[in-house]
Design an enzyme around this catalytic site. Sequence first.
Site, PDB file in Angstrom:
ATOM      1  N   ASP A   4       0.842  -1.205   0.000  1.00 40.04           N
ATOM      2  CA  ASP A   4       0.000   0.000   0.000  1.00 40.04           C
ATOM      3  C   ASP A   4       0.879   1.257   0.000  1.00 40.04           C
ATOM      4  O   ASP A   4       0.373   2.376  -0.025  1.00 40.04           O
ATOM      5  CB  ASP A   4      -1.024  -0.014   1.141  1.00 40.04           C
ATOM      6  CG  ASP A   4      -0.384  -0.110   2.514  1.00 40.04           C
ATOM      7  OD1 ASP A   4       0.858  -0.183   2.609  1.00 40.04           O
ATOM      8  OD2 ASP A   4      -1.140  -0.116   3.512  1.00 40.04           O
ATOM      9  N   SER A   5       2.215   1.074  -0.042  1.00 40.08           N
ATOM     10  CA  SER A   5       3.122   2.184  -0.367  1.00 40.08           C
ATOM     11  C   SER A   5       2.743   2.746  -1.733  1.00 40.08           C
ATOM     12  O   SER A   5       3.155   3.854  -2.094  1.00 40.08           O
ATOM     13  CB  SER A   5       4.580   1.708  -0.368  1.00 40.08           C
ATOM     14  OG  SER A   5       4.727   0.533  -1.136  1.00 40.08           O
ATOM     15  N   ASP A  65      -1.046  -6.177  -0.175  1.00 34.84           N
ATOM     16  CA  ASP A  65      -1.353  -5.575   1.129  1.00 34.84           C
ATOM     17  C   ASP A  65      -2.847  -5.397   1.294  1.00 34.84           C
ATOM     18  O   ASP A  65      -3.528  -4.929   0.374  1.00 34.84           O
ATOM     19  CB  ASP A  65      -0.718  -4.172   1.200  1.00 34.84           C
ATOM     20  CG  ASP A  65       0.509  -4.131   2.091  1.00 34.84           C
ATOM     21  OD1 ASP A  65       0.682  -5.030   2.938  1.00 34.84           O
ATOM     22  OD2 ASP A  65       1.296  -3.185   1.928  1.00 34.84           O
ATOM     23  N   LYS A  91      -0.884  -9.580   2.829  1.00 36.10           N
ATOM     24  CA  LYS A  91      -0.089  -9.114   3.979  1.00 36.10           C
ATOM     25  C   LYS A  91      -0.956  -8.171   4.794  1.00 36.10           C
ATOM     26  O   LYS A  91      -1.726  -7.384   4.218  1.00 36.10           O
ATOM     27  CB  LYS A  91       1.182  -8.400   3.517  1.00 36.10           C
ATOM     28  CG  LYS A  91       1.976  -7.752   4.663  1.00 36.10           C
ATOM     29  CD  LYS A  91       3.382  -7.336   4.262  1.00 36.10           C
ATOM     30  CE  LYS A  91       3.481  -5.978   3.636  1.00 36.10           C
ATOM     31  NZ  LYS A  91       2.976  -4.862   4.447  1.00 36.10           N
ATOM     32  N   GLU A 150      -0.948  -5.704   8.657  1.00 38.49           N
ATOM     33  CA  GLU A 150      -0.102  -5.114   9.701  1.00 38.49           C
ATOM     34  C   GLU A 150      -0.651  -5.422  11.091  1.00 38.49           C
ATOM     35  O   GLU A 150      -1.865  -5.382  11.300  1.00 38.49           O
ATOM     36  CB  GLU A 150      -0.034  -3.586   9.522  1.00 38.49           C
ATOM     37  CG  GLU A 150       0.647  -3.158   8.231  1.00 38.49           C
ATOM     38  CD  GLU A 150       0.795  -1.640   8.095  1.00 38.49           C
ATOM     39  OE1 GLU A 150       0.517  -0.899   9.070  1.00 38.49           O
ATOM     40  OE2 GLU A 150       1.191  -1.198   7.004  1.00 38.49           O
ATOM     41  N   GLU A 193       9.766  -4.164   9.995  1.00 40.18           N
ATOM     42  CA  GLU A 193      10.127  -2.861   9.435  1.00 40.18           C
ATOM     43  C   GLU A 193      10.693  -1.932  10.506  1.00 40.18           C
ATOM     44  O   GLU A 193      10.080  -1.717  11.564  1.00 40.18           O
ATOM     45  CB  GLU A 193       8.893  -2.210   8.780  1.00 40.18           C
ATOM     46  CG  GLU A 193       9.206  -0.837   8.201  1.00 40.18           C
ATOM     47  CD  GLU A 193       8.177  -0.295   7.224  1.00 40.18           C
ATOM     48  OE1 GLU A 193       7.173  -0.983   6.961  1.00 40.18           O
ATOM     49  OE2 GLU A 193       8.384   0.828   6.728  1.00 40.18           O
TER      50      GLU A 193
HETATM   51  O1  KIV Z   1       3.575  -1.077   1.486  1.00 42.96           O
HETATM   52  C1  KIV Z   1       4.743  -1.502   1.404  1.00 42.96           C
HETATM   53  O2  KIV Z   1       5.476  -1.292   0.427  1.00 42.96           O
HETATM   54  C2  KIV Z   1       5.247  -2.271   2.536  1.00 42.96           C
HETATM   55  C3  KIV Z   1       6.721  -2.507   2.588  1.00 42.96           C
HETATM   56  C4  KIV Z   1       7.403  -1.259   2.987  1.00 42.96           C
HETATM   57  C5  KIV Z   1       7.076  -3.639   3.465  1.00 42.96           C
HETATM   58  O3  KIV Z   1       4.515  -2.650   3.384  1.00 42.96           O
END
Ligand code: KIV
Length: 272
Positions: free
Chosen positions: A46-47, A85, A115, A117, A184
Site C-alpha cells: 500500500d506504499s 497488502d 499481507k 499489519e 520494518e
Molecule cells: O507497502 C509496502 O510497500 C510495505 C513494505 C514497505 C514492506 O509494506
Amino acid sequence: MPIPVRARDLKDKKQRGEKIAMLTAYDANMARLLDRAGVDALLVGDSLGMVVLGYQTTVAVTLDAMIHHTAAVARGTTRALVVADMPFLTYQANVAEAVHNARRLIQEGGAAAIKLEGGHAVIDVVTRLVDVGVPVMGHLGLLPQSVHQVGGFVRQATNERDADTLLADALALEQAGAFSIVLEAIPSEVARTVTNELAIPTIGIGAGPDCDGQVLVSSDMLGLFDGHVPSFVKQYAHLNETVVSAAQSYIEDVKAGRYARPASTVTGAPTA
Ligand code: KIV
C-alpha cells in the site's frame, strides 16, 4: 513456463538457509521486469499510495485501488509470489469483513497471498484466513497504517519492553499460521532475536542484516521515486535523473522539429 514460487517455498528457503529477495511492484511492466530479474516475491504494497498515487501516507489507499494494481502486477508475473497488502481498516472491523476483502484481493486481484499489519490485534483474523486457505504474511515494527497514532515514520522496538512485545506478537503470528513476517524499521538485535526464534522467515526492511530476506520499495532502490527515500535504502540506480535527462533531450528534439520517424505500415501493438 517457470514454476511459480509458493508461500510454502519461502519457509523451505529459510530451512535451507537461502535468503529471500522481495521487491514492491504496482504495475504489469515493472512486475514483468522484476520477475524476469528473478525476485522470489513481489509485494503490491500500500506504499502504492505514496509512490504512485501521490499521498503523504498509506492511509488513503482503498481496497479497489489495491485490487486494480494487484491485477496489473499479477498479469505481469509468471514466477514470483504475488503478495497484496490489505489496506487500512479493511481487516480490523471483524473477521467476516477481513475474509470478504481478502477474497477480493485473491479472486479479483489475482494475489497468491495477502499481507496485513499488526500483532495481537489481528490474530483472530490471521487464524481464520489461514484456516480458510489464505496464505498470510504478517508485518511488525513500524506499521505505516498506524502513522497517525504513532506520530510519524519512526523506528520501533527500541526499548526492552517494546522488543519483548514485538517478539510475543511474532510468535503469536507464527502460531496463527502466518507463513512469514515483514519486520520494518527495528534495531538489528531485535530482528536477529525474532529471526532466530521463528521457524517462518522474517523479511526485513530497515531491520539489519540478520533477517531471512529483505523487501524494499522498488522505486526507492531504483532511484525512481522523486520524494523522500529512507536512509537505510541502498540505491542501485538513479532512474529519476535518467528520466529527467531523457525528457529534456526529447523536448529539445521536438522544439527543433526532430520528430520520431513517420509510421511505415504496421507498427506492432499500440503502447498507449
Ligand atoms: O507497502 C509496502 O510497500 C510495505 C513494505 C514497505 C514492506 O509494506
